[in-house]
Scaffold this active site. Sequence first.
Site, PDB file in Angstrom:
ATOM      1  N   HIS A  58      32.881  38.778  51.452  1.00 21.19           N
ATOM      2  CA  HIS A  58      32.948  37.766  50.398  1.00 21.19           C
ATOM      3  C   HIS A  58      34.248  37.810  49.596  1.00 21.19           C
ATOM      4  O   HIS A  58      34.373  37.066  48.616  1.00 21.19           O
ATOM      5  CB  HIS A  58      31.776  37.967  49.432  1.00 21.19           C
ATOM      6  N   HIS A  73      38.302  35.851  45.780  1.00 20.68           N
ATOM      7  CA  HIS A  73      36.882  36.188  45.711  1.00 20.68           C
ATOM      8  C   HIS A  73      36.092  34.911  45.989  1.00 20.68           C
ATOM      9  O   HIS A  73      36.268  33.921  45.298  1.00 20.68           O
ATOM     10  CB  HIS A  73      36.546  36.748  44.327  1.00 20.68           C
TER      11      HIS A  73
END
Lengths: 152, 102
Positions: A58, A73
């Site tokens: 992620h 992110h």
Amino acid sequence: MSIEVRSPVTGLAASLTDVPDPVFSQAMVGPGVAVKPASGPADAVAPIAGTVATLHPHAFVVASAGGTAVLVHLGIDTVQLKGEGFTLHVSKGDTVEAGQAIVSWDPTAVEGHGYSSVCPVVALDLTPDSLGDLREDGQVSAGEPLFTVEGG
Amino acid sequence: MRDPSGTANDHRAGEDRRSTKGARVAQNKAAAILAALGGKDNVVEIEPCITRLRCEVGDDSQVDEAALKSAGAHGVLRQGSVVQVVVGPEADTLAGDIEDLL
């Protein structure tokens, strides 16, 4: 000399202060810009050319040869998805070009799990005055300039 | 560059002093963070994310925020027994070092 940092995703650029996470909104790890991704499956691409320094499903960091490191992110608190819905296309330590696909994901699915899909793009360990040409509103496409960073 | 804080390793012959020192500094940081969290008996779980250590502690009153910051944390977020220590992308390495100490 400065480095152009590109948007990892297609979407709507926004101020980092809009990110619903104090680590990013207070720039605790560095300044940057947020991008609210467009709906549907997409590739997140490398914001700069360099080496994949850190890689999670992620989130990832690409570090340039000169030491500039940019963190991307994908969504907020998405570590809790434990990689579900994220497909990696590179390995830690790989050399990548700016714009190269790093991770496939689906922001809509992330939101379906109850998480924000907003993507902070952060120049690690720099001060806000090291950044220039910030795009903090309007549409951006993946691979388009988001801001510049002084340094190498 | 010599470490002004101690000379314990300086007499070791034939070692790569730089890498030894790097490892030692990392271990010291992990130990300092663990101590500031109240020590190993207080840490229930520790999990690295890309910018932070997510720690669950038994007794949050034992967490020393100032000590976490002096150990190198950029910030500390607290929600009851969950303490997030913002350390930047070295979170992975630090979490591994702290696990070794548990």
